[in-house]
Write an enzyme that holds these catalytic residues in place. Structure first.
Site, short mmCIF file in Angstrom:
data_model
loop_
_atom_site.label_atom_id
_atom_site.label_comp_id
_atom_site.label_asym_id
_atom_site.label_seq_id
_atom_site.Cartn_x
_atom_site.Cartn_y
_atom_site.Cartn_z
N ASP A 84 -16.14 -8.73 -22.93
CA ASP A 84 -15.78 -7.57 -22.74
C ASP A 84 -14.35 -7.92 -23.75
O ASP A 84 -13.91 -6.68 -24.22
CB ASP A 84 -14.47 -8.97 -21.71
CG ASP A 84 -14.72 -9.24 -20.64
OD1 ASP A 84 -15.75 -8.07 -20.33
OD2 ASP A 84 -14.31 -9.63 -20.02
N LYS A 112 -17.03 -16.56 -15.02
CA LYS A 112 -17.36 -16.45 -15.75
C LYS A 112 -17.00 -18.12 -16.86
O LYS A 112 -17.86 -18.17 -17.79
CB LYS A 112 -16.04 -15.64 -16.56
CG LYS A 112 -16.70 -14.09 -16.16
CD LYS A 112 -15.61 -12.79 -16.56
CE LYS A 112 -16.52 -11.97 -16.36
NZ LYS A 112 -15.01 -10.56 -17.01
N ARG A 157 2.80 -12.45 -14.05
CA ARG A 157 4.26 -12.77 -13.56
C ARG A 157 4.36 -14.26 -13.79
O ARG A 157 5.44 -14.19 -13.52
CB ARG A 157 3.46 -12.19 -12.05
CG ARG A 157 4.53 -12.31 -10.99
CD ARG A 157 3.13 -11.90 -10.07
NE ARG A 157 1.95 -12.26 -10.01
CZ ARG A 157 1.37 -12.04 -8.49
NH1 ARG A 157 1.52 -11.09 -8.10
NH2 ARG A 157 -0.24 -12.46 -8.59
N THR A 158 3.52 -15.69 -13.56
CA THR A 158 3.29 -16.63 -13.56
C THR A 158 3.89 -16.80 -15.47
O THR A 158 2.58 -17.12 -15.97
CB THR A 158 2.18 -17.27 -12.72
OG1 THR A 158 2.20 -16.71 -11.41
CG2 THR A 158 2.78 -18.79 -13.26
N SER A 196 3.66 -19.76 -16.79
CA SER A 196 3.06 -20.97 -17.56
C SER A 196 2.15 -20.32 -17.80
O SER A 196 1.22 -21.13 -18.47
CB SER A 196 3.12 -22.08 -15.90
OG SER A 196 3.04 -21.56 -14.63
N ARG A 197 0.87 -19.68 -17.23
CA ARG A 197 -0.34 -19.25 -17.31
C ARG A 197 -0.30 -18.42 -18.92
O ARG A 197 -1.53 -18.66 -19.54
CB ARG A 197 -1.05 -18.24 -16.50
CG ARG A 197 -0.95 -18.80 -15.57
CD ARG A 197 -2.09 -18.25 -13.87
NE ARG A 197 -3.58 -17.81 -14.74
CZ ARG A 197 -3.93 -17.40 -14.11
NH1 ARG A 197 -3.97 -16.51 -13.05
NH2 ARG A 197 -5.50 -16.97 -14.30
N SER A 237 -22.26 -1.87 -13.54
CA SER A 237 -23.27 -2.07 -14.33
C SER A 237 -25.59 -1.85 -14.12
O SER A 237 -25.44 -1.67 -15.16
CB SER A 237 -23.14 -3.75 -14.33
OG SER A 237 -22.18 -3.84 -15.11
N ALA A 282 -9.41 -11.45 -17.81
CA ALA A 282 -9.89 -11.01 -18.92
C ALA A 282 -8.64 -10.48 -19.85
O ALA A 282 -9.16 -10.41 -21.24
CB ALA A 282 -9.23 -9.36 -17.36
P1 NAP Z 1 -7.74 -12.19 -13.04
O1 NAP Z 1 -8.39 -13.46 -13.65
O2 NAP Z 1 -7.94 -12.47 -11.09
O3 NAP Z 1 -5.90 -12.13 -12.87
C1 NAP Z 1 -4.90 -12.01 -12.04
C2 NAP Z 1 -3.79 -11.50 -13.18
O4 NAP Z 1 -3.69 -10.70 -12.62
C3 NAP Z 1 -3.16 -12.80 -13.72
O5 NAP Z 1 -2.72 -12.88 -14.60
C4 NAP Z 1 -2.23 -12.15 -12.17
O6 NAP Z 1 -1.21 -13.34 -12.16
C5 NAP Z 1 -2.19 -10.72 -11.88
N1 NAP Z 1 -1.45 -10.09 -11.18
C6 NAP Z 1 -2.31 -10.32 -10.23
N2 NAP Z 1 -1.20 -9.47 -8.65
C7 NAP Z 1 -0.17 -8.96 -9.49
C8 NAP Z 1 0.79 -8.54 -8.88
N3 NAP Z 1 1.16 -7.65 -8.05
N4 NAP Z 1 2.12 -7.94 -10.52
C9 NAP Z 1 1.88 -8.69 -11.50
N5 NAP Z 1 0.83 -9.79 -11.70
C10 NAP Z 1 -0.25 -9.46 -10.92
O7 NAP Z 1 -8.18 -11.34 -12.55
P2 NAP Z 1 -8.98 -11.09 -14.47
O8 NAP Z 1 -11.20 -11.13 -14.17
O9 NAP Z 1 -7.75 -11.43 -15.35
O10 NAP Z 1 -8.85 -8.81 -14.18
C11 NAP Z 1 -8.06 -8.20 -14.34
C12 NAP Z 1 -8.29 -6.97 -14.27
O11 NAP Z 1 -9.07 -6.45 -15.04
C13 NAP Z 1 -9.06 -6.45 -13.15
O12 NAP Z 1 -8.93 -5.42 -11.89
C14 NAP Z 1 -10.72 -5.90 -13.51
O13 NAP Z 1 -11.44 -5.59 -12.95
C15 NAP Z 1 -10.26 -5.83 -14.97
N6 NAP Z 1 -11.49 -6.02 -15.80
C16 NAP Z 1 -12.30 -4.64 -16.49
C17 NAP Z 1 -12.66 -5.03 -17.21
C18 NAP Z 1 -13.86 -3.95 -17.77
O14 NAP Z 1 -14.95 -3.57 -18.25
N7 NAP Z 1 -13.07 -2.66 -17.95
C19 NAP Z 1 -13.75 -6.07 -17.88
C20 NAP Z 1 -12.82 -7.63 -17.20
C21 NAP Z 1 -11.62 -6.97 -16.38
P3 NAP Z 1 -0.66 -14.78 -11.74
O15 NAP Z 1 -0.83 -15.24 -12.89
O16 NAP Z 1 0.99 -14.67 -12.07
O17 NAP Z 1 -1.38 -14.32 -10.67
#
Ligand code: NAP
Length: 282
Positions: free
Chosen positions: A108, A72, A158-159, A161-162, A23, A137
């Site tokens: 986002d 966030k 994956r989960t 319920s979420r 950023s 995200a």
């Molecule tokens: P988060 O709140 O930690 O959520 C992670 C998600 O990934 C959950 O749904 C989790 O499932 C799932 N997950 C993690 N490991 C997994 C696996 N091995 N197999 C299947 N599902 C898996 O993270 P977030 O903030 O949502 O961010 C997610 C991604 O979006 C990141 O890579 C982040 O860098 C990207 N992002 C990009 C931007 C952009 O501007 N390009 C903006 C925001 C976010 P469970 O619920 O089952 O744990």
């Protein structure tokens, strides 16, 4: 003491970890387009210290902040004037300090929609969309995706319920399921909003439910194609993208909220891709 250099408006991105954030580079490019004097730096915030860090930055004259993992939701709670988008997401990635007010917004979703529709030329209305992931995200993009009237929006996590919890939070215009219970497609667009790529994995999408001409989009960005992007190529996606454009587009919307002008993004996306490639080859 002012948070910025003399005469410059000060902004930060707050997160933990935040050292890898692109950023500061993006906002420096935007400021250059308009000749605006700003400073923008990455601020590492200890867990439990978010509120105090925001207050300290405000009291030094800070004008605004981007907020990334894992703050966030706290940023939303701290906002005295959350936008409709922020309320819908329950999460804030952009704070704007306006006298006594703390405006909170979530850019986002509009970043994703702009990248898909304007940069990649992939209109979303009437599409069948599969959104994989149910974390921050995913929560941030569901409202803006629904606003462009897809035919169908399935949230698979994956989960399970979420995903169900997101369905309750939004409305029954979305379907929710576990990744192991994917409905039969086909889908026009598969969005990876999981963090699986961070551990060099693709989320386990059991079937290959892609329609001809489909797009696959990984919100993660990196120099090399992610495992999800490689999966999508094998599954026959016509268009495959990472999230570099989304990152720049969400930043452009933050800049507009802070500065009242919307930067051009195309050259900045190209410059960021070169920068990511250069830093990975070093
Ligand atoms: P988060 O709140 O930690 O959520 C992670 C998600 O990934 C959950 O749904 C989790 O499932 C799932 N997950 C993690 N490991 C997994 C696996 N091995 N197999 C299947 N599902 C898996 O993270 P977030 O903030 O949502 O961010 C997610 C991604 O979006 C990141 O890579 C982040 O860098 C990207 N992002 C990009 C931007 C952009 O501007 N390009 C903006 C925001 C976010 P469970 O619920 O089952 O744990």
């Amino acid at each position: 003491m002012m948070a910025g250099e003399e005469g410059a408006d000060a902004y930060v991105v707050m997160g933990n970890p935040v050292g890898h954030s692109q950023s500061p580079f993006i906002h420096a490019e935007f400021a250059r387009q308009f000749g605006h004097a700003i400073t923008y730096r990455a601020l590492h915030v200890e867990i439990g210290s978010f509120r105090a860090s925001v207050e300290a930055f405000r009291s030094q004259g800070g004008r605004g902040a981007n907020v990334t993992l894992p703050f966030k939701e706290e940023a939303f709670a701290l906002s005295t004037q959350p936008s409709a988008r922020a309320r819908q997401a329950g999460a804030v990635n952009t704070l704007h300090f306006d006298a006594e007010r703390i405006r909170g917004d979530n850019t986002d979703g509009v970043g994703l929609v702009n990248d898909l529709e304007q940069n990649l030329g992939f209109p979303l209305a009437g599409r069948d969309i599969l959104l994989v992931g149910a974390g921050g995200a995913a929560r941030g993009v569901i409202g803006p995706l629904l606003a462009v009237s897809p035919a169908r929006l399935v949230v698979a996590n994956r989960t399970a319920s979420r995903a169900q919890a997101l369905r309750r939070h939004f409305d029954d215009r979305i379907e929710a399921c576990g990744l192991d219970r994917l409905p039969a497609g086909p889908f026009d667009l598969v969005l990876n909003a999981t963090s699986a790529s961070l551990s060099d994995r693709a989320p386990p999408i059991a079937t290959a439910p892609l329609r001809s001409g489909a797009c696959a989009y990984d919100m993660m960005y990196a120099a090399e194609p992610s495992p999800f992007m490689r999966w999508a190529e094998d599954a026959g996606a016509s268009m495959v993208s990472d999230g570099t454009g989304m990152l720049v587009e969400q930043a452009a919307e933050s800049f507009r909220l802070w500065r009242g002008v919307r930067p051009r993004t195309g050259a900045v996306i190209d410059a960021l891709r070169r920068r990511l490639r250069d830093s990975s080859s070093r």
